[in-house]
Design a protein around this motif. Structure first.
Motif: not given
Length: 279
Positions: A25, A103, A106-108, A235, A238, A241
C-alpha cells in the motif's frame, strides 16, 4: 494474461496484462508531478516495446500529452517481481495494461475488453471456427499457451492430446512463444493456434498476414474467454486512480482507435459481441 490477465484465469493474467510479483500500500504522494512514469516490459510486442511500437506505448503517449508531462519508462521484464521492482519500488506510477480485479495492484476502470482468438491459415479447413468445442477440431494439431483458459476447454472437449504447448512465463527479450507458435502454424507443424486476442490479433496483422484470427465467441462453460483490461497503480493511490479514470473516459474513443488500428479484437463490456468502431 499485457495484463494484465494472466488456476485458469490467473494464468491468463500473463498476457497482457497481469504481472506476478508483490505490491504494498502506498499513498498518492508517491506519484511524480513532473513526469508520466510508466512501468513496462521492453520486449513484449505487440503490447509494449522499448522502441515504442506497442499499442500500450501509443496509449501512454496519448495520456502523457493529455497530462502535458514528459513520458518516462521504467523497463522490466514481465516476470516474477515485476510489481515489486517497478510500482512497489516507486520507480514508476502506472502499468498501462492490467487485468481487472487483480489483487497486486489497484485497478482503474477498465478501458477495453477482449477475447482469446483462434488463428488459422486463410485457406484452412478450420477457417470460421469460433469455439473450441467445435467437432471439426477433432484431430487438429492445436498450439496453445500452457496454463491458459484454452487448455481447460481443450481438456473438457477431449482435445488435450492434440495440443502443442508453448511456455507461459518467459523473458521476452530472449524467447517469443507467441511468435514461435504462429511461425509453426505457417510452417504446417500445427493446424491452429489459440492466443490471447491482444497478442494474436496484432501479430497476425503486422507479421503474419497469411493467417486469420477469429475471436472465440461461443464457449459457454467456464473458464471465461474474455477479460477486461484496466491500468494498474499502487494500492491506496485513490486520487491518481481517479485522475486516470477521468483521462480514460475523456479519451476512450482515441484509445479505441489505437487498439483497433493495432489489430486488437475489441468486445463490448460483457464480451458478447465485437465493439464496432465509430464512424
Amino acid at each position: 494474461m499485457h495484463a494484465t490477465v494472466r488456476g485458469c484465469a490467473a494464468a491468463l493474467i500473463f498476457l497482457l496484462a497481469g504481472h506476478p510479483g508483490e505490491a504494498t500500500a502506498q499513498t498518492a504522494d508517491l506519484v511524480s508531478r513532473n513526469e508520466f512514469r510508466v512501468c513496462a516490459d521492453p520486449a513484449n510486442f505487440p503490447i509494449s516495446s522499448e522502441d515504442g511500437s506497442g499499442f500500450e506505448n501509443k496509449i501512454a503517449e496519448l495520456l502523457a500529452r493529455e497530462l502535458d508531462l514528459p513520458l518516462e519508462y521504467t523497463w522490466y521484464p514481465d516476470s516474477t517481481g515485476f510489481v515489486r521492482n517497478t510500482l512497489g519500488a516507486n520507480r514508476c506510477d502506472v502499468v498501462i495494461g492490467y487485468a481487472q480485479l487483480h489483487e497486486l495492484v489497484q485497478n482503474t476502470n477498465h478501458y477495453y475488453t477482449s477475447r482469446f482468438v483462434i488463428v488459422v491459415p486463410e485457406a484452412s479447413r478450420y477457417a470460421g471456427i469460433s469455439q473450441i468445442s467445435d467437432p471439426d477440431l477433432e484431430g487438429a494439431r492445436i498450439g496453445l499457451v500452457a496454463g491458459s483458459p484454452a487448455a481447460s476447454h481443450m481438456a473438457r472437449n477431449g482435445l488435450i492430446s492434440q495440443a502443442r504447448s508453448y511456455p507461459l512465463f518467459v523473458d521476452r527479450r530472449y524467447s517469443d512463444p507467441s511468435g514461435d507458435m504462429l511461425g509453426d502454424l505457417e510452417a504446417g507443424e500445427i493446424d491452429v493456434a489459440i492466443l490471447w486476442g491482444p497478442i494474436g490479433g496484432p501479430l497476425v496483422k503486422t507479421k503474419h498476414p497469411s493467417l486469420v484470427a477469429t475471436p472465440l465467441m461461443d464457449e459457454e462453460a467456464p473458464p471465461k474467454m474474455f477479460y477486461r483490461i484496466t491500468m494498474g497503480v499502487r494500492r491506496g493511490e485513490l486520487d491518481w486512480s481517479r485522475k486516470l479514470n477521468s483521462l480514460i473516459r475523456r479519451n476512450q474513443d482515441e484509445i479505441n482507435d489505437i487498439l483497433l488500428e493495432a489489430g486488437v479484437p475489441l468486445m463490448n463490456d460483457m464480451g458478447t459481441a465485437p465493439l464496432e468502431p465509430k464512424q
